[in-house]
Design a protein around this motif. Structure first.
Motif, mmCIF file in Angstrom:
data_model
loop_
_atom_site.group_PDB
_atom_site.id
_atom_site.type_symbol
_atom_site.label_atom_id
_atom_site.label_comp_id
_atom_site.label_asym_id
_atom_site.label_seq_id
_atom_site.Cartn_x
_atom_site.Cartn_y
_atom_site.Cartn_z
ATOM 1 N N TYR A 178 0.792 -1.213 0.000
ATOM 2 C CA TYR A 178 0.000 0.000 0.000
ATOM 3 C C TYR A 178 0.834 1.276 0.000
ATOM 4 O O TYR A 178 0.370 2.322 -0.460
ATOM 5 C CB TYR A 178 -0.885 -0.016 1.246
ATOM 6 C CG TYR A 178 -2.232 0.651 1.083
ATOM 7 C CD1 TYR A 178 -2.594 1.301 -0.091
ATOM 8 C CD2 TYR A 178 -3.154 0.620 2.115
ATOM 9 C CE1 TYR A 178 -3.832 1.891 -0.230
ATOM 10 C CE2 TYR A 178 -4.409 1.206 1.993
ATOM 11 C CZ TYR A 178 -4.727 1.843 0.805
ATOM 12 O OH TYR A 178 -5.944 2.429 0.671
ATOM 13 N N VAL A 179 2.022 1.224 0.550
ATOM 14 C CA VAL A 179 2.787 2.444 0.783
ATOM 15 C C VAL A 179 4.118 2.440 0.048
ATOM 16 O O VAL A 179 4.469 3.413 -0.621
ATOM 17 C CB VAL A 179 3.024 2.638 2.304
ATOM 18 C CG1 VAL A 179 3.816 3.898 2.560
ATOM 19 C CG2 VAL A 179 1.689 2.699 3.043
ATOM 20 N N VAL A 180 4.869 1.356 0.172
ATOM 21 C CA VAL A 180 6.213 1.274 -0.398
ATOM 22 C C VAL A 180 6.341 -0.047 -1.141
ATOM 23 O O VAL A 180 5.434 -0.879 -1.132
ATOM 24 C CB VAL A 180 7.291 1.380 0.707
ATOM 25 C CG1 VAL A 180 7.321 2.772 1.319
ATOM 26 C CG2 VAL A 180 7.053 0.330 1.784
ATOM 27 N N GLY A 185 10.748 3.845 -6.800
ATOM 28 C CA GLY A 185 10.509 5.160 -7.388
ATOM 29 C C GLY A 185 9.789 5.113 -8.704
ATOM 30 O O GLY A 185 9.683 6.118 -9.406
ATOM 31 N N GLY A 186 9.263 3.924 -9.102
ATOM 32 C CA GLY A 186 8.541 3.823 -10.370
ATOM 33 C C GLY A 186 7.247 4.611 -10.326
ATOM 34 O O GLY A 186 6.637 4.788 -9.282
ATOM 35 N N SER A 187 6.799 5.099 -11.466
ATOM 36 C CA SER A 187 5.587 5.903 -11.544
ATOM 37 C C SER A 187 4.351 5.078 -11.792
ATOM 38 O O SER A 187 3.251 5.587 -11.808
ATOM 39 C CB SER A 187 5.718 6.943 -12.667
ATOM 40 O OG SER A 187 5.939 6.297 -13.911
ATOM 41 N N SER A 188 4.529 3.773 -12.014
ATOM 42 C CA SER A 188 3.375 2.940 -12.332
ATOM 43 C C SER A 188 2.635 2.463 -11.106
ATOM 44 O O SER A 188 1.535 1.970 -11.189
ATOM 45 C CB SER A 188 3.823 1.714 -13.152
ATOM 46 O OG SER A 188 4.751 0.945 -12.406
ATOM 47 N N GLY A 189 3.243 2.581 -9.934
ATOM 48 C CA GLY A 189 2.588 2.078 -8.735
ATOM 49 C C GLY A 189 1.420 2.932 -8.333
ATOM 50 O O GLY A 189 1.306 4.099 -8.641
ATOM 51 N N GLN A 190 0.522 2.303 -7.580
ATOM 52 C CA GLN A 190 -0.669 2.993 -7.125
ATOM 53 C C GLN A 190 -0.620 3.273 -5.627
ATOM 54 O O GLN A 190 -1.579 3.746 -5.060
ATOM 55 C CB GLN A 190 -1.911 2.139 -7.446
ATOM 56 C CG GLN A 190 -2.083 1.837 -8.913
ATOM 57 C CD GLN A 190 -2.269 3.087 -9.751
ATOM 58 O OE1 GLN A 190 -2.984 3.988 -9.363
ATOM 59 N NE2 GLN A 190 -1.619 3.154 -10.892
ATOM 60 N N GLY A 191 0.486 2.939 -4.986
ATOM 61 C CA GLY A 191 0.554 3.123 -3.546
ATOM 62 C C GLY A 191 0.757 4.569 -3.159
ATOM 63 O O GLY A 191 0.994 5.450 -3.979
ATOM 64 N N VAL A 207 3.928 9.964 3.597
ATOM 65 C CA VAL A 207 4.381 8.583 3.767
ATOM 66 C C VAL A 207 5.454 8.509 4.844
ATOM 67 O O VAL A 207 5.460 7.596 5.681
ATOM 68 C CB VAL A 207 4.902 8.030 2.425
ATOM 69 C CG1 VAL A 207 5.624 6.713 2.641
ATOM 70 C CG2 VAL A 207 3.751 7.849 1.455
ATOM 71 N N ARG A 208 6.379 9.477 4.833
ATOM 72 C CA ARG A 208 7.436 9.485 5.848
ATOM 73 C C ARG A 208 6.832 9.611 7.249
ATOM 74 O O ARG A 208 7.236 8.916 8.187
ATOM 75 C CB ARG A 208 8.399 10.636 5.573
ATOM 76 C CG ARG A 208 9.649 10.605 6.462
ATOM 77 C CD ARG A 208 10.595 11.745 6.135
ATOM 78 N NE ARG A 208 11.050 11.665 4.750
ATOM 79 C CZ ARG A 208 10.709 12.510 3.796
ATOM 80 N NH1 ARG A 208 9.879 13.511 4.063
ATOM 81 N NH2 ARG A 208 11.167 12.379 2.566
ATOM 82 N N THR A 209 5.839 10.487 7.376
ATOM 83 C CA THR A 209 5.169 10.638 8.676
ATOM 84 C C THR A 209 4.443 9.360 9.062
ATOM 85 O O THR A 209 4.483 8.930 10.224
ATOM 86 C CB THR A 209 4.182 11.814 8.617
ATOM 87 O OG1 THR A 209 4.882 13.004 8.264
ATOM 88 C CG2 THR A 209 3.486 12.001 9.957
#
Length: 742
Positions: A184-186, A327-333, A346-348
């Motif tokens: 979901y995130v990374v 770092g891909g742009s295709s992900g939906q996370g 995300v970092r928080t």
């Protein structure tokens, strides 16, 4: 401007003039081009076109429409317009256009063909509408929706991870959280706990200490690791060692290690670990880099770096949460895309989960530590002597599962003298370490005075005095009884019981279906006895049974304690068993199906060889005992089996006695903790179960060369079918005796 060819030539002149003036004064930018065969020269533009584009009519009229193409910011837009013109069809398309001054505007461009009398396209009419304001408003709405969606997703991740952290006893709780983050995130996430050195963790080892420091990776200690060579030798060992090649003096040398700095709490983090850099091999950064190279090898797109966040506990950093994103742009996370605000979110989020994980890990370890301490204290209170010559004694203790097996109930069986047996049962208020500690103190005090004074009243008086001085923080109740054995030289003598109660429920005397409450010699709770304690006396005959119990056996939320005591008396009157264990099993089956508190039960029966042999027994065909892990338990287990087989009418108990002896001996020799022994009459044989705290399975051997022993499980295999299974606290070994003449 006059009328153009093909533009409504069949209309009256004044109408054509009106249309021309309307187009000229329209607030929407418009233009007209010639046919495609003539390369579509611009033949007319209105004033709104001039205002919108910044080009004057003189600059564009008569020129090729390529001048309009130069105003398109995206080449793909020009390709779609050319395709529509080639097919002579109308097109409406939103394009990003450049003004003459270089500013960009969003324009909705409509281009329509105009046909002449013969049906061929002679002109094209273009209309441009500035939609920049609408698109900006739409973009703001989209951004707002995206932000709301991201915030909801963050809350969802936090909520789901919190649910997982609430069940850290589950062996793969940390792995489940990282799978949630990775989906979901990374792209990848993993927990590393610093338990005597970093280690990848899918779950929490509750036995790890909740305080103290883990092994330090990043501080070089000569002799523990190979001496560094190459480019890092100078940094680690000093210039003189690098130049002369001499062995340096034994000392500790710091090396740059940001991962170790996070573990030590020197920096808060998170920090970035470059997976392509070179780190000293003994450092935390180097160890983590090598481990990640192995774990990330299966990813299609391996991240070039990872983010390392601290997992903080109350007193120290417990470990690390490591996350990687290709770092891909295709992900939906949540972690994908160039949105800086999203990356900060995300970092928080990762820091929140790391902090919550640290708190949860600390809590579960502290709870486990307290539980182990309390359980150890409580189990230490169980009696070491359960067999008494001339008496059939059975003891039972079961903690309420809601209280995590920690309570204040206890019992004791003491061989005070060759002809005197002391019996104690008590209850300390509470279900925690303090209750267990108070129980241990009281047990020691009662034991000391019981051996010194014997008579129950004076024993409790001395206990009151000492407890008042000790200031034990928990109130407690107890019954102390002394059973005196008859003199063998006096045939008319009988067993005699003396007892005194300190705020505790009265013991029961069962005789020929009649139940008597031994309710004399009552008094206040332990430590509150301001007056002298009295002693009650009763005479016992063969076949009599004494029942000592705590209130957990009869107390329920939906009824008064008096009603529960009446139920116990009624259940005791219906007992048919002729062995102490059978009496206890009957009472438990009738009263303790759903206890709401800890249950302690001590049953003492005076055997009656004459009547026991002919008695009709309807008690449950199962028995259980809890035995300390000591050699004396082997003999007590054999005696328990013999008494049980006699009560069940099993004529040949030798095989059962031998199997139980071997299984209990195996538990004493190779297990740890108390042993739980259970017997079942299955109808076609006796089933024996022995449970201990050692999870290792039993292994049959060929014996020990040149010495005795090692044949126990071979004996069991000869007499029974056997097996084992793991339990929550160790293992259970079972044996089913093969049918024989009963």
């Amino acid at each position: 401007m006059g009328s153009s060819p093909g533009l409504g030539t069949d209309l009256p002149a004044h109408v054509q003039e009106l249309c021309t003036r309307a187009m000229e004064g329209a607030g929407v930018a418009m233009f007209v081009t010639g046919p495609r065969a003539d390369e579509m020269p611009i033949v007319w533009v209105n004033a709104a076109f001039v205002r919108q584009t910044g080009f004057t009519a003189a600059e564009v009229v008569g020129r090729s429409p390529h001048v309009l193409e130069t105003l398109l910011a995206e080449p793909v837009d020009a390709q779609e317009l050319r395709a529509a013109i080639a097919e002579e069809r109308e097109i409406t398309h939103t394009v990003r256009a450049l003004r003459r001054d270089g500013d960009t505007v969003w324009t909705q461009l409509s281009l329509s063909p105009l046909a002449g009398p013969d049906g061929s396209v002679t002109h094209w009419v273009g209309v441009q509408v500035d939609v920049s304001e609408h698109l900006e408003r739409y973009a703001a709405q989209v951004a707002s929706l995206a932000l709301e969606r991201r915030e909801r997703a963050v809350l969802d991740v936090v909520s789901r991870s919190s649910d997982l952290l609430a069940d850290l006893d589950q062996p793969y709780a940390l792995r489940d959280i990282t799978e949630l983050l990775a989906g979901y995130v990374v792209d990848w996430a993993g927990f590393y706990l610093n338990d005597d050195g970093l280690r990848y963790a899918e779950g929490v080892d509750t036995a790890a200490p909740p305080t103290g420091r883990g092994q330090r990776h990043g501080r070089y200690t000569p002799g523990l690791f190979p001496l560094p060579t190459g480019a890092h030798a100078t940094d680690a060992l000093g210039d003189s060692a690098a130049v002369t090649g001499s062995v340096p003096r034994v000392r500790l040398v710091d090396v740059p290690d940001r991962v170790q700095d996070v573990l030590d709490g020197r920096i808060e983090g998170p920090v970035t670990l470059d997976l392509s850099a070179t780190y000293p091999q003994w450092s935390a950064s180097g160890w983590l880099q090598r481990d990640l190279h192995h774990r990330l090898s299966g990813l299609q797109e391996r991240p070039g770096s990872v983010t390392v966040s601290a997992v903080p506990g109350r007193r120290r950093i417990l470990g690390l949460l490591v996350t990687g994103d290709s770092g891909g742009s295709s992900g939906q996370g949540l972690g994908h895309g160039p949105d800086a605000e999203g990356r900060d979110g995300v970092r928080t989020l990762l820091q929140v989960i790391a902090r919550r994980a640290g708190t949860a890990i600390d809590n579960v370890r502290l709870y486990a530590r307290e539980h182990r301490l309390a359980e150890t204290l409580q189990r230490a209170m169980l009696p070491e002597q359960a067999d008494v010559t001339g008496l059939d004694v059975w003891t039972y203790y079961a903690p309420n599962s809601e209280h995590a097996q920690v309570g204040g109930d206890w019992y004791d069986v003491l061989q005070i003298a060759p002809d005197v047996v002391g019996l104690v049962i008590g209850d300390v208020v509470g279900h925690d370490v303090e209750a267990a500690a108070a129980m241990g103190q009281l047990r020691s005090v009662v034991r000391s005075y019981a051996y010194e004074l014997t008579t129950p009243g004076p024993v409790l008086e001395r206990v009151d005095q000492l407890v008042q001085g000790m200031r034990i923080p928990r109130s407690a109740s107890l019954v102390y009884a002394a059973l005196t054995q008859p003199d063998a030289e006096q045939p008319d003598d009988a067993w005699r019981i003396e007892y005194s109660r300190a705020g505790h429920l009265p013991p029961l005397l069962l005789r020929d279906g009649t139940v008597t409450q031994l309710d004399d010699a009552g008094g206040a709770l332990v430590g509150f006895g301001g007056r002298s304690r009295s002693t009650g006396v009763a005479t016992l005959a063969p076949g009599d049974t004494l029942v000592f119990y705590t209130d957990g056996l009869i107390e329920r939320r939906d009824r008064a304690l008096r009603v529960g005591l009446e139920s116990l008396v009624a259940a005791s009157a219906a007992v048919t068993a002729v062995d102490a264990a059978g009496v206890g099993e009957e009472l438990l089956s009738r009263l303790a199906d759903a206890p709401e508190d800890d249950v302690a039960l001590v049953v003492v029966r005076i055997p009656d060889p004459v009547h026991d042999a002919s008695a009709v027994v309807l008690s449950p065909r199962s028995r259980r005992w809890l035995l300390p892990s000591e050699p004396a338990s082997i003999g007590r287990a054999r005696h328990a089996v013999v008494r049980t087989c006699q009560a069940w009418g099993v004529r040949d108990s030798a095989n059962a006695e031998l199997v139980v002896s071997e299984l209990v001996a195996n538990g004493v020799l190779h297990g740890w903790g108390h042993l739980a022994l259970r017997l079942f009459d299955t109808g076609d044989g006796i089933r024996v179960e022995v449970e201990d705290s050692n999870p290792a399975p039993p292994v049959p051997t060929d014996g020990h060369p040149n010495r005795m022993g090692g044949f126990g499980m071979q004996i069991v295999e000869r007499l029974a079918d056997w097996g084992w299974r793991p339990t929550a606290s160790g293992k259970l070994v079972w044996a089913k005796l093969r049918p024989s003449d009963r």
